[in-house]
Design an enzyme around this catalytic site. Sequence first.
Site, short mmCIF file in Angstrom:
data_model
loop_
_atom_site.label_atom_id
_atom_site.label_comp_id
_atom_site.label_asym_id
_atom_site.label_seq_id
_atom_site.Cartn_x
_atom_site.Cartn_y
_atom_site.Cartn_z
N ARG A 168 79.32 65.93 66.08
CA ARG A 168 78.90 66.10 64.78
C ARG A 168 77.28 66.40 65.24
NH1 ARG A 168 79.02 61.79 59.74
NH2 ARG A 168 77.97 60.50 61.37
N ASP A 452 74.70 52.95 59.88
CA ASP A 452 74.12 54.16 60.32
C ASP A 452 73.13 54.47 59.28
OD1 ASP A 452 75.70 55.47 58.54
OD2 ASP A 452 77.14 56.25 60.06
#
Length: 539
Positions: A168, A452
């Site tokens: 990603r 996150d």
Amino acid sequence: MSAPAPSPLAIVDAEPLPRQEEVLTDAALAFVAELHRNFTARRDELLTRRQDRRAEIARTSTLDFRPETAEIRAADWKVAPAPAALNDRRVEITGPTDRKMTINALNSGAKVWLADFEDASAPTWENVVLGQLNLIDAYERRIDFTDARSGKSYALKDAAQLATVVMRPRGWHLEERHLQFDGRPVPGALVDFGLYFFHNAQRLIDLGKGPYFYLPKTESYLEARLWNDIFVFAQDYVGIPQGTVRATVLIETITAAYEMEEILFELKDHAAGLNAGRWDYLFSIVKNFRDGGAKFVLPDRNAVTMTAPFMRAYTELLVRTCHKRGAHAIGGMAAFIPSRRDAEVNKVAFEKVKADKDREAGDGFDGSWVAHPDLVPIAMASFDAVLGDKPNQKDRLREDVSVAAGDLIAIDSLDAKPTYAGLVSAVQVGTRYIEAWLRGLGAVAIFNLMEDAATAEISRSQIWQWINAEVVFENGEKATAELARKVAAEELAAIRAEIGEEAFAAGKWQQAHDLLLKVSLDADYADFLTLPAYDQLVG
């Protein structure tokens, strides 16, 4: 296509890193330069288009499926068949690309590892470059790691036991200040994608896999079209067959939820599936409907489960859309981090994880995410029970699902309200996460959850929304800037007492406190917390 010489205007503005020359080769930088020259202007136009769309939502307080793409939704088409390495995705583990995580994730027993240069990675130059190096080393089987504190050594299992990597890159909004071509920074997405693809596309093909990607923060089908054009260009550039790249798009913005079929259509030859996020999706709702009044006010983040009516509409529509078009539907994150000291905490959490994964498998998802290796067997059991020996359940078309445009934004269908404890939690988690991020850590265990950047975004967005909506909590206190400052000051003092003066002084706690309040209280809502935070990130 032969690679041109690197631009004389290429500037790497950073202190040298060990072995960086293996990543920042002339040929790799030349490829990134070509991506930059061919695609950054379109990226800029699409970021402007985001602002236009947001202004339209501010005027109308609504969204709908796009009339100009109705023919695509009505037509009969399918995405390209999944390659063998991506056909069974029943459990995916996520995490940054530091050396220890790379080994543990590949060895975890999960079918897929989301190797993350985005929300789980603070974009220091060291993380950007050495993360790439760790992946190269893993594919070359020359990676190992010894923990300096425990003395424990880590090494890769046999190739057949390793997870398939889906990488990603960063979202379109972020620049990479350490790498400039033609006098301007390269978009972080092009740096991450470009370096990884250039070095590993052929390596992965030789391993029987391929260059596979997760695409984050997508807001429209035109952004998917840009990625598709990048894939076509990149495959031609290095001389591999068209369609070798596969991309899974995170549907983690409210606008993308209305364009899922169109996004798959744009990526048709390169599409692998869609993923249902949570925190970024809620953050996007707040960001886009922040002027919409009380009916768009979200309650505490932990009260917004995937069974909330508007979240259920989103996930069921995603499964139906993917399976109608032959794509994988990947479910959300189980973020629990097991406690080594409290078996009862683990027991309760594991039961919740099992219930969540049972629901996803029962709803038709083909796989799901976990944040910790200990959760892999729990999620695996949930999907094994439904899939058996089948690699996925794309044959389950979910034609029973019918979602109207209004269902996706029916926030007031949830019977929950913001609480004072929710405000305290948002300040606590936001402060603790931002402090770690400013030190270069993107995936952080806080109160037994792996957090996150999406965590910080929803935390600061909820503080901002509650204050601007003049929410009154159950204890009678009104959400105000003054109350937020009071709670933040109390949290800072509590952290100082908890960790001690020396550790407090060595950290970035005051900086994190100040930044959280800035993005939570400024009248001009920042599109992304990571933009002002990046200016303060060292390295």
